[in-house]
Design a protein around this motif. Structure first.
Motif, PDB file in Angstrom:
ATOM      1  N   ALA A   9       1.158  -1.301  -0.182  1.00 23.29           N
ATOM      2  CA  ALA A   9      -0.335  -0.020  -0.050  1.00 23.29           C
ATOM      3  C   ALA A   9       0.889   1.245  -0.315  1.00 23.29           C
ATOM      4  O   ALA A   9       1.688   1.268   0.445  1.00 23.29           O
ATOM      5  N   LEU A  10       0.584   1.928  -0.608  1.00 18.74           N
ATOM      6  CA  LEU A  10       1.227   3.928  -0.335  1.00 18.74           C
ATOM      7  C   LEU A  10       0.210   4.461  -0.708  1.00 18.74           C
ATOM      8  O   LEU A  10      -1.084   4.409  -0.962  1.00 18.74           O
ATOM      9  N   SER A  11       0.247   5.553   0.121  1.00 21.78           N
ATOM     10  CA  SER A  11      -0.191   6.508   0.389  1.00 21.78           C
ATOM     11  C   SER A  11       0.057   7.963  -0.509  1.00 21.78           C
ATOM     12  O   SER A  11       1.016   7.887   0.092  1.00 21.78           O
ATOM     13  N   GLY A  12      -0.695   8.644  -0.983  1.00 19.80           N
ATOM     14  CA  GLY A  12      -0.492   9.817  -1.104  1.00 19.80           C
ATOM     15  C   GLY A  12      -0.138  10.676  -0.141  1.00 19.80           C
ATOM     16  O   GLY A  12       0.037  12.462  -0.199  1.00 19.80           O
ATOM     17  N   SER A  13      -0.801  10.361   1.313  1.00 16.14           N
ATOM     18  CA  SER A  13      -0.427  11.483   2.200  1.00 16.14           C
ATOM     19  C   SER A  13       0.321  11.107   3.058  1.00 16.14           C
ATOM     20  O   SER A  13      -0.035   9.994   3.607  1.00 16.14           O
ATOM     21  N   LEU A  14       1.218  12.207   3.694  1.00 16.06           N
ATOM     22  CA  LEU A  14       1.802  11.860   4.955  1.00 16.06           C
ATOM     23  C   LEU A  14       1.547  12.522   5.921  1.00 16.06           C
ATOM     24  O   LEU A  14       1.798  12.500   7.144  1.00 16.06           O
ATOM     25  N   ALA A  35       0.329  -7.152   4.465  1.00 15.25           N
ATOM     26  CA  ALA A  35      -0.223  -5.788   3.640  1.00 15.25           C
ATOM     27  C   ALA A  35       1.083  -5.083   4.381  1.00 15.25           C
ATOM     28  O   ALA A  35       1.429  -5.064   5.244  1.00 15.25           O
ATOM     29  N   THR A  36       1.566  -5.139   3.830  1.00 14.29           N
ATOM     30  CA  THR A  36       3.195  -3.932   3.798  1.00 14.29           C
ATOM     31  C   THR A  36       1.851  -1.787   3.037  1.00 14.29           C
ATOM     32  O   THR A  36       1.617  -1.763   2.555  1.00 14.29           O
ATOM     33  N   THR A  37       2.649  -0.699   4.423  1.00 15.44           N
ATOM     34  CA  THR A  37       2.356   0.130   3.739  1.00 15.44           C
ATOM     35  C   THR A  37       3.719   1.011   2.950  1.00 15.44           C
ATOM     36  O   THR A  37       5.333   0.515   4.713  1.00 15.44           O
ATOM     37  N   ALA A  38       4.334   0.896   2.301  1.00 15.27           N
ATOM     38  CA  ALA A  38       5.157   1.687   2.188  1.00 15.27           C
ATOM     39  C   ALA A  38       5.991   3.239   2.753  1.00 15.27           C
ATOM     40  O   ALA A  38       4.735   4.317   3.242  1.00 15.27           O
ATOM     41  N   ASP A  39       6.636   3.858   3.359  1.00 15.58           N
ATOM     42  CA  ASP A  39       7.324   5.013   3.851  1.00 15.58           C
ATOM     43  C   ASP A  39       7.423   5.597   2.660  1.00 15.58           C
ATOM     44  O   ASP A  39       9.106   5.951   2.759  1.00 15.58           O
ATOM     45  N   ILE A  40       6.833   6.239   2.344  1.00 11.83           N
ATOM     46  CA  ILE A  40       7.490   6.777   0.377  1.00 11.83           C
ATOM     47  C   ILE A  40       8.546   8.499   1.162  1.00 11.83           C
ATOM     48  O   ILE A  40       8.437   8.882   0.657  1.00 11.83           O
ATOM     49  N   GLY A  41       7.957   8.693   2.452  1.00 18.01           N
ATOM     50  CA  GLY A  41       8.261  10.390   2.951  1.00 18.01           C
ATOM     51  C   GLY A  41       9.829   9.650   3.162  1.00 18.01           C
ATOM     52  O   GLY A  41       9.962  11.498   2.917  1.00 18.01           O
ATOM     53  N   ALA A  42      10.237   9.086   2.908  1.00 19.20           N
ATOM     54  CA  ALA A  42      11.352   8.808   3.384  1.00 19.20           C
ATOM     55  C   ALA A  42      12.751   8.858   2.228  1.00 19.20           C
ATOM     56  O   ALA A  42      14.088   8.750   2.444  1.00 19.20           O
ATOM     57  N   LEU A  43      12.245   8.979   1.133  1.00 22.35           N
ATOM     58  CA  LEU A  43      12.492   8.854   0.388  1.00 22.35           C
ATOM     59  C   LEU A  43      13.296  10.073  -0.288  1.00 22.35           C
ATOM     60  O   LEU A  43      12.412  11.421  -0.057  1.00 22.35           O
ATOM     61  N   PRO A  44      14.878   9.952  -1.203  1.00 24.86           N
ATOM     62  CA  PRO A  44      14.250  11.078  -1.845  1.00 24.86           C
ATOM     63  C   PRO A  44      14.007  11.655  -2.582  1.00 24.86           C
ATOM     64  O   PRO A  44      13.386  11.159  -3.448  1.00 24.86           O
ATOM     65  N   HIS A  45      14.028  13.048  -3.280  1.00 23.00           N
ATOM     66  CA  HIS A  45      14.200  13.583  -4.179  1.00 23.00           C
ATOM     67  C   HIS A  45      14.979  12.577  -5.360  1.00 23.00           C
ATOM     68  O   HIS A  45      15.941  12.262  -5.757  1.00 23.00           O
ATOM     69  N   PHE A  46      13.640  12.209  -6.507  1.00 25.44           N
ATOM     70  CA  PHE A  46      14.206  11.520  -7.302  1.00 25.44           C
ATOM     71  C   PHE A  46      15.306  12.156  -8.379  1.00 25.44           C
ATOM     72  O   PHE A  46      15.621  13.692  -8.647  1.00 25.44           O
ATOM     73  N   ALA A  62      15.262   1.234  -1.828  1.00 25.79           N
ATOM     74  CA  ALA A  62      15.938   0.126  -2.372  1.00 25.79           C
ATOM     75  C   ALA A  62      15.067  -0.867  -1.066  1.00 25.79           C
ATOM     76  O   ALA A  62      14.226  -1.754  -1.655  1.00 25.79           O
ATOM     77  N   ALA A  63      14.808  -0.109  -0.276  1.00 29.43           N
ATOM     78  CA  ALA A  63      13.201  -0.985   0.595  1.00 29.43           C
ATOM     79  C   ALA A  63      11.949  -0.729  -0.397  1.00 29.43           C
ATOM     80  O   ALA A  63      11.326  -1.501  -0.058  1.00 29.43           O
ATOM     81  N   LEU A  64      12.128   0.093  -1.024  1.00 28.42           N
ATOM     82  CA  LEU A  64      10.447   0.167  -1.749  1.00 28.42           C
ATOM     83  C   LEU A  64      10.192  -0.667  -2.764  1.00 28.42           C
ATOM     84  O   LEU A  64       9.600  -1.313  -3.097  1.00 28.42           O
TER      85      LEU A  64
END
Length: 184
Positions: A9-14, A35-46, A62-64
């Motif tokens: 699961a990915l949430s577009g809201s932090l 189910a796993t929820t990805a921590d996308i707030g920890a990602l650096p800018h692409f 790598a984790a994502l």
């Protein structure tokens, strides 16, 4: 709904108490499997310089990618900001473009909004982006939820509106109908 299907699961809201977070948590409560929820707030800018052939991706990337690769299907729940996809979610998808974890992966997109449109612009943009990434967007599993505010309980941070819960059950049923048979 096939039991045991692994969802990422990915949430577009932090925001900690976002209505889209309530939708995501409610959907995961209804899911009969891991189910796993990805921590996308920890990602650096692409940055493509960090993603070349000889580059080692940052640990959060790598984790994502590992979580996306291990999942049987993806569930993306997002608000709409200024008629578009939140930057944090687009950033996460940018990190997944070149690595291939989304190729042929069944994906559901659910957007929720306080407005009557239900986040239709973001929903359409996400579907287009995911199809471009060769993801298998399952259209019957995608939803736009309008006027989300009164449909959630801020105390439990869950959806309480029965028609919305029914729509989430139906969406999950379509998403998980058969992706396990696609795994190699």
């Amino acid at each position: 709904m096939r039991p045991g299907i692994r969802l990422l699961a990915l949430s577009g809201s932090l925001r900690a108490r976002s209505s889209n977070g309530a939708v995501l948590r409610s959907a995961l409560d209804l899911h009969d499997g891991p189910a796993t929820t990805a921590d996308i707030g920890a990602l650096p800018h692409f940055n493509p310089d960090l993603d070349g052939e000889d580059a080692t991706p940052p640990p959060a990337v790598a984790a994502l990618r590992a979580a996306a690769g291990a999942a049987d299907a993806l569930l993306i729940v997002s608000p709409e900001y200024a008629h578009g996809v939140p930057g944090v979610l687009k950033n996460a998808l940018d990190w997944l473009v070149s690595s291939g974890e989304c190729v042929d992966k069944p994906i559901a997109v659910i957007t929720a909004s306080p407005f009557p449109t239900g986040g239709s612009h973001a929903n359409a943009q996400l579907r287009e982006t995911l199809r471009t990434m060769s993801g298998q967007v399952i259209d019957p599993a995608c939803r736009e939820i309008p006027a989300i505010g009164p449909k959630t309980d801020p105390t439990t941070e869950r959806v309480t509106d029965e028609p919305t819960l029914t729509a989430l059950r139906t969406a999950l049923s379509h998403l998980t109908a058969g992706p396990a048979t696609r795994r190699s």
